[in-house]
Design a protein around this motif. Structure first.
Motif, PDB file in Angstrom:
ATOM      1  N   LYS A 349      39.002  39.076  37.416  1.00  0.00           N
ATOM      2  CA  LYS A 349      39.140  39.473  36.306  1.00  0.00           C
ATOM      3  C   LYS A 349      38.435  38.708  35.081  1.00  0.00           C
ATOM      4  O   LYS A 349      37.869  39.150  34.109  1.00  0.00           O
ATOM      5  CB  LYS A 349      40.623  39.887  35.836  1.00  0.00           C
ATOM      6  N   ASP A 353      35.080  39.231  32.062  1.00  0.00           N
ATOM      7  CA  ASP A 353      34.993  38.960  30.745  1.00  0.00           C
ATOM      8  C   ASP A 353      33.781  38.256  30.289  1.00  0.00           C
ATOM      9  O   ASP A 353      33.257  38.414  29.303  1.00  0.00           O
ATOM     10  CB  ASP A 353      36.374  38.031  30.394  1.00  0.00           C
ATOM     11  N   LYS A 354      33.304  37.382  31.432  1.00  0.00           N
ATOM     12  CA  LYS A 354      32.040  36.624  30.959  1.00  0.00           C
ATOM     13  C   LYS A 354      31.383  36.449  32.038  1.00  0.00           C
ATOM     14  O   LYS A 354      31.424  35.649  32.875  1.00  0.00           O
ATOM     15  CB  LYS A 354      32.513  35.248  30.367  1.00  0.00           C
ATOM     16  N   TRP A 359      33.048  30.863  31.993  1.00  0.00           N
ATOM     17  CA  TRP A 359      33.964  30.199  30.999  1.00  0.00           C
ATOM     18  C   TRP A 359      33.657  28.668  30.863  1.00  0.00           C
ATOM     19  O   TRP A 359      34.349  28.096  30.091  1.00  0.00           O
ATOM     20  CB  TRP A 359      35.553  30.337  31.564  1.00  0.00           C
ATOM     21  N   PRO A 367      40.772  31.581  32.089  1.00  0.00           N
ATOM     22  CA  PRO A 367      40.834  32.899  32.588  1.00  0.00           C
ATOM     23  C   PRO A 367      42.223  33.136  33.599  1.00  0.00           C
ATOM     24  O   PRO A 367      42.679  34.091  33.795  1.00  0.00           O
ATOM     25  CB  PRO A 367      39.755  33.124  33.278  1.00  0.00           C
ATOM     26  N   HIS A 371      44.927  36.191  32.611  1.00  0.00           N
ATOM     27  CA  HIS A 371      45.116  37.239  33.603  1.00  0.00           C
ATOM     28  C   HIS A 371      46.209  37.304  34.543  1.00  0.00           C
ATOM     29  O   HIS A 371      46.425  38.152  35.315  1.00  0.00           O
ATOM     30  CB  HIS A 371      43.591  37.510  34.174  1.00  0.00           C
TER      31      HIS A 371
END
Length: 669
Positions: A349, A353-354, A359, A367, A371
């Motif tokens: 997940k 996002d990235k 990250w 993260p 999550h």
């Protein structure tokens, strides 16, 4: 006539010094810095970085003066530099540049550490280019593993290891690596290297002895020399084989004592891969049959363990072998299995996002916390994915994973391509090193890199880089050249001082600059980090006052700022736990320190949610005697909730906040 002014001596001094530096790096698994934070990690990382930096300077001077020691064209090396570039880009695109570059005391990874290992690989592949060079390096690396194994023997027998009196005999051995999983991965690689060297000696019983005949100019002398050297060689090889056999047996024994299931699976996969590869490309039918029997036996034993888990035979086996016991009683529905599964799910997940650059290296925990789901019920905070490909995907994005997998793909391709070209006498060592690569990659599906295992990876990587252009016939010519120079080197020790006194580099200013740069880097990046890691240990000494403890915390923070955030969280945790033991003057100083350090942490790691929880807990403790602090606690708690709403640590802090409000009748605004 020998002349001390010739270029050969300049080259020999620099080349020998470079090789010594490379070998000194291999000692790293033995380093334990008992006076620092995370003694099994910090000392190893700082030691290896310091030696690499000094060695790199020596090599650079060598390469500038001798083009043949400069890096050769290599697709794998280009891929390695690309991987480093992507890692650096991901650092600046991530949530904390500082953490990405320097990591933490607990891990000591980060892009700075990666850059050192890239340099190490460049130096190794530029100076060790013959089979003889590589066998020397692999043997020395194996020797270090033997020392570690002998420590395990001593501990098992109830003895104490000199200089390592802290080692004990737990259910799972970790020895100088500090964790059974790290030791398992380390022994896995060396076990396969040892098998490779032993197998190579069995298939090449006369390979080196024939080389001595090339050193004589006359047929009669050549035959006489060959006869003498063959006898010496045979005697020497006998003891080498004894050494390899002992090391393999002890390394395997320690390997089983670690009880590391991921490494055990890696060993199994490497053996299956080895068998398959030899059946396809191997040249000797006897080894094909033997490898088939071996792998069939392993499969049968595996089936016996799985299908006969409750039989008396398997139960007896589990009593004798700790690794078998762990395999039999492994419960995939709970424990580390489920924790890793949830970690992979949260990581996936985070990748969404990235997806491009992630990250940032070493920022997996961000993260993970974002999550995390309550139903996971995982008590451990995962700052690493415990799965190297997922770690790369989340922290460096798709570009990071592609560059990482590209490295492994190229390594395996070069191994397979050379195996096809080799004869029966040369393929087995390369095959087993290839098996070590497969084993390492497999076990890293359940773990992450650490200083000692990173060293093993870069040895394997460097071997693959060198293998591309290695001329295996140089094993003969290198020995010949060495013999020709033997008379020249007879008086080398006596004349070395004179050589050094007369030796002048073509660019003394550059040499001086490199020395200054190396010294500066070693001091500010390594010695200062060591001092900071030592200062934090002083805070846990018994009998010291809080004033002294504060001094040590501040000393550690200001001595090496790049790693200071981990010290700050340790400070916050300590304050929250022992606030009730402090005097009024202590609490006033603590609050002043808090204001400064919170701001510094917020600037460098604004999404480090765990630190906000620790800060909130400090103000919660302070609110018991001064209610005004509860509002501040609520402020930082809300920041943590925003970043990691469902984590257990945040949930516990929320519960404590509510409990304080109810028990003391305090209400935060």
């Amino acid at each position: 006539m020998y002349s001390v002014n010739n270029g050969f001596d300049r080259e020999w001094i620099l080349l020998t010094s470079t090789k010594v530096g490379i070998f000194l790096v291999l000692i790293m698994p033995l380093i334990v810095s008992g006076d620092t934070f995370f003694p099994f990690i910090v000392g190893k990382a700082l030691y290896s970085r310091s030696v690499i930096e000094i060695t790199a300077v020596i090599w650079l001077v060598l390469a500038l003066n001798n083009p043949k020691y400069r890096p050769t064209k290599s697709t794998i090396l280009i891929a390695l530099l690309a991987y480093l570039a992507v890692s650096l880009a991901a650092s600046f695109a991530g949530v904390s540049v500082q953490r990405s570059l320097w990591s933490t005391y607990e891990r000591m990874q980060g892009v700075v550490d990666l850059a050192h290992w890239v340099v190490f690989s460049i130096v190794v592949t530029s100076t060790l280019r013959t089979p003889k060079d590589w066998k020397n390096l692999l043997n020395f690396n194996l020797f270090i593993s033997l020392i570690v194994a002998l420590m395990g023997v001593s501990v098992e027998l109830g003895g104490q290891v000199p200089f390592y009196g802290f080692l004990n005999d737990p259910a799972r051995m970790s020895l100088t690596l500090g964790n059974p999983t790290y030791l398992g991965a380390y022994m896995l690689v060396n076990l396969l290297i040892g098998l490779g060297l032993l197998a190579d000696s069995l298939l090449n019983p006369k390979h080196e002895s024939s080389s001595s005949s090339r050193t004589k100019s006359h047929t009669r002398l050549r035959k006489k020399s060959q006869k003498q050297s063959t006898g010496i060689f045979n005697q020497s090889m006998f003891w080498w084989k004894i050494y390899w056999i002992i090391t393999i047996v002890l390394d395997f024994w320690i390997f089983t004592k670690t009880g590391t299931r991921g490494a055990f699976l890696g060993f199994g996969v490497s053996m299956v891969t080895l068998t398959f590869a030899y059946l396809v490309w191997g040249k000797l039918k006897l080894i094909k049959v033997a490898s088939t029997v071996l792998i069939s036996s392993m499969v049968l034993v595996g089936l016996l363990i799985i299908l006969g888990a409750n039989t008396s035979v398997v139960n007896k086996l589990s009593e004798e072998s700790f690794i078998v016991k762990r395999l039999i009683f492994a419960d995939v529905s709970r424990g580390s299995f489920t924790e890793r599964w949830w970690s992979l799910k949260f990581g996936a997940k985070g990748f969404v996002d990235k997806p491009i650059l992630g990250w940032g290296p070493d920022n997996y925990v961000v993260p993970w916390g974002r999550h995390y789901q309550k139903e996971a019920n995982v008590p451990t905070i995962f700052d690493q994915a415990h799965n190297k490909p997922m770690e790369e995907l989340v922290t460096k994005g798709s570009l990071g994973l592609i560059s990482y997998i590209s490295l492994w793909t190229l390594m395996i391709i070069i191994i397979l391509s050379r195996i096809r070209q080799f004869g029966a006498d040369k393929e087995i060592l390369t095959l087993l090193i290839g098996a070590a690569m497969v084993g390492y990659f497999t076990q890293n599906l359940f773990l992450f890199d650490t200083p000692a295992t990173t060293l093993q990876f870069f040895i394997l990587l460097s071997f693959a880089i060198t293998l591309k252009n290695m001329d295996w016939d140089q094993e003969l010519t290198a020995t010949s050249e060495s013999t020709q120079r033997k008379s020249v080197r007879t008086n080398r020790l006596q004349e070395l001082g004179y050589v050094l006194s007369k030796y002048k580099f073509t660019n003394n200013i550059l040499m001086l600059l490199l020395i200054v740069v190396a010294g500066t880097v070693v001091y500010f990046a390594n010695i200062r980090a060591f001092q900071a890691g030592s200062a934090i240990v002083q805070t846990s000494r018994s009998g010291i006052t809080w004033s002294e403890r504060f001094d040590h915390f501040e000393d550690s923070i200001h001595t090496f700022e790049p790693l200071a955030n981990y010290v700050r969280t340790a400070l916050f945790t300590s304050l929250a736990k022992y606030w009730h033991t402090m005097t009024e003057s202590d609490t006033k100083r603590a609050l002043k320190i808090m204001e400064i350090e919170i701001q510094a942490l917020n600037q460098s790691e604004p999404e480090w949610w765990r630190a906000y929880v620790d800060v909130a807990q400090v103000y919660q403790s302070a609110a018991i005697t001064d209610p005004k602090h509860l509002e501040t606690a609520q402020f930082y708690l809300e920041k943590a909730i925003l970043l990691a709403p469902d984590t257990k640590k945040v949930e516990q802090a929320i519960g404590r906040q509510s409990s304080i409000e109810q028990e003391y009748g305090i209400t935060s605004k």
